[in-house]
Design a protein around this motif. Sequence first.
Motif, PDB file in Angstrom:
ATOM      1  N   VAL A 116       0.863  -1.168   0.000  1.00  0.00           N
ATOM      2  CA  VAL A 116       0.000   0.000   0.000  1.00  0.00           C
ATOM      3  C   VAL A 116       0.908   1.229   0.000  1.00  0.00           C
ATOM      4  CG1 VAL A 116      -1.793   1.259   1.242  1.00  0.00           C
ATOM      5  CG2 VAL A 116      -1.800  -1.251   1.241  1.00  0.00           C
ATOM      6  N   HIS A 117       0.878   1.986  -1.090  1.00  0.00           N
ATOM      7  CA  HIS A 117       1.684   3.193  -1.233  1.00  0.00           C
ATOM      8  C   HIS A 117       0.867   4.368  -0.700  1.00  0.00           C
ATOM      9  CE1 HIS A 117       4.192   0.704  -3.821  1.00  0.00           C
ATOM     10  NE2 HIS A 117       3.080   0.333  -4.423  1.00  0.00           N
ATOM     11  N   THR A 118       1.468   5.160   0.202  1.00  0.00           N
ATOM     12  CA  THR A 118       0.723   6.250   0.827  1.00  0.00           C
ATOM     13  C   THR A 118       1.344   7.601   0.493  1.00  0.00           C
ATOM     14  OG1 THR A 118       1.949   6.516   2.909  1.00  0.00           O
ATOM     15  CG2 THR A 118       0.386   4.669   2.784  1.00  0.00           C
ATOM     16  N   ASP A 119       0.600   8.652   0.852  1.00  0.00           N
ATOM     17  CA  ASP A 119       1.129  10.007   0.752  1.00  0.00           C
ATOM     18  C   ASP A 119       1.567  10.519   2.123  1.00  0.00           C
ATOM     19  OD1 ASP A 119      -1.271  10.561   2.046  1.00  0.00           O
ATOM     20  OD2 ASP A 119      -2.108  11.751   0.422  1.00  0.00           O
ATOM     21  N   LEU A 120       1.688   9.613   3.099  1.00  0.00           N
ATOM     22  CA  LEU A 120       2.002   9.976   4.478  1.00  0.00           C
ATOM     23  C   LEU A 120       3.498  10.004   4.718  1.00  0.00           C
ATOM     24  CD1 LEU A 120      -0.687   7.783   6.258  1.00  0.00           C
ATOM     25  CD2 LEU A 120      -0.759  10.258   5.865  1.00  0.00           C
ATOM     26  N   GLY A 121       3.954  11.101   5.299  1.00  0.00           N
ATOM     27  CA  GLY A 121       5.356  11.243   5.647  1.00  0.00           C
ATOM     28  C   GLY A 121       5.638  10.767   7.058  1.00  0.00           C
ATOM     29  N   GLY A 122       6.889  10.806   7.453  1.00  0.00           N
ATOM     30  CA  GLY A 122       7.334  10.299   8.740  1.00  0.00           C
ATOM     31  C   GLY A 122       6.775  11.025   9.945  1.00  0.00           C
TER      32      GLY A 122
ATOM     33  N   ASP B 197       5.357   3.244   2.556  1.00  0.00           N
ATOM     34  CA  ASP B 197       4.788   2.096   1.869  1.00  0.00           C
ATOM     35  C   ASP B 197       4.536   1.075   2.969  1.00  0.00           C
ATOM     36  OD1 ASP B 197       5.057   3.178  -0.674  1.00  0.00           O
ATOM     37  OD2 ASP B 197       6.993   2.234  -1.023  1.00  0.00           O
ATOM     38  N   ILE B 198       3.367   0.452   2.952  1.00  0.00           N
ATOM     39  CA  ILE B 198       3.050  -0.546   3.967  1.00  0.00           C
ATOM     40  C   ILE B 198       2.905  -1.891   3.269  1.00  0.00           C
ATOM     41  CG2 ILE B 198       1.630  -1.099   5.955  1.00  0.00           C
ATOM     42  CD1 ILE B 198       0.327   1.674   5.644  1.00  0.00           C
ATOM     43  N   VAL B 199       3.736  -2.844   3.650  1.00  0.00           N
ATOM     44  CA  VAL B 199       3.713  -4.180   3.064  1.00  0.00           C
ATOM     45  C   VAL B 199       2.832  -5.069   3.937  1.00  0.00           C
ATOM     46  CG1 VAL B 199       5.085  -6.179   2.397  1.00  0.00           C
ATOM     47  CG2 VAL B 199       6.037  -3.869   2.152  1.00  0.00           C
ATOM     48  N   PHE B 200       1.739  -5.551   3.365  1.00  0.00           N
ATOM     49  CA  PHE B 200       0.810  -6.445   4.063  1.00  0.00           C
ATOM     50  C   PHE B 200       0.874  -7.826   3.447  1.00  0.00           C
ATOM     51  CE2 PHE B 200      -1.111  -2.482   5.304  1.00  0.00           C
ATOM     52  CZ  PHE B 200      -1.646  -2.747   6.549  1.00  0.00           C
TER      53      PHE B 200
ATOM     54  N   GLN C  30       5.652  -1.242   8.080  1.00  0.00           N
ATOM     55  CA  GLN C  30       5.549   0.118   7.562  1.00  0.00           C
ATOM     56  C   GLN C  30       6.956   0.596   7.230  1.00  0.00           C
ATOM     57  OE1 GLN C  30       3.725   1.929  10.966  1.00  0.00           O
ATOM     58  NE2 GLN C  30       1.666   1.375  10.332  1.00  0.00           N
ATOM     59  N   LEU C  31       7.177   0.939   5.968  1.00  0.00           N
ATOM     60  CA  LEU C  31       8.512   1.311   5.494  1.00  0.00           C
ATOM     61  C   LEU C  31       8.497   2.730   4.944  1.00  0.00           C
ATOM     62  CD1 LEU C  31       9.127  -1.970   3.491  1.00  0.00           C
ATOM     63  CD2 LEU C  31      10.001  -1.438   5.767  1.00  0.00           C
ATOM     64  N   LEU C  32       9.384   3.579   5.434  1.00  0.00           N
ATOM     65  CA  LEU C  32       9.516   4.933   4.919  1.00  0.00           C
ATOM     66  C   LEU C  32      10.417   4.886   3.693  1.00  0.00           C
ATOM     67  CD1 LEU C  32       8.627   7.825   5.502  1.00  0.00           C
ATOM     68  CD2 LEU C  32      10.704   8.108   6.871  1.00  0.00           C
TER      69      LEU C  32
END
Length: 132
Positions: A29-35, A101-104, A93-95
């Motif tokens: 899951v690719h996000t627009d969320l930063g650290g 990007d969240i790998v499920f 959850q990987l920055l």
Amino acid sequence: MGETLDDDLYRRTKALLEPGEIELLGAVVHTDLGGEEDLEMHELTVDINRSIADHAGKGETYIYAGNDTDEFASNQFQGLTLDEESFVWECQQLLRDGTFDIVFYYEATVDQASLVDDLAALAHVDGVTAVP
């Protein structure tokens, strides 16, 4: 599948899905969320938990952070059923390049295409890469 944006991430995710005790599928899951967006990241993880649990027909679930064990890495979580604490999903959850990007991965009992569509419709999701 479309173009892979991060070949190494895709390869490592696919390796997690190698045959084991249960057959697994996965999604990045690719996000627009930063650290700095911890609250939004938590809310997105909760929403994804609900979606995966619904698609898997597992009933009510909770998110286990693994803070009480050294078997978990930072930003690694599991979705477990309330009644038996059985596995529903796991994520990392990987920055990457300033956004998460969240790998499920989860049991292969779900309709992958339908789940990916539902995940892609969530707030803060820029795209979903299905991993067969």
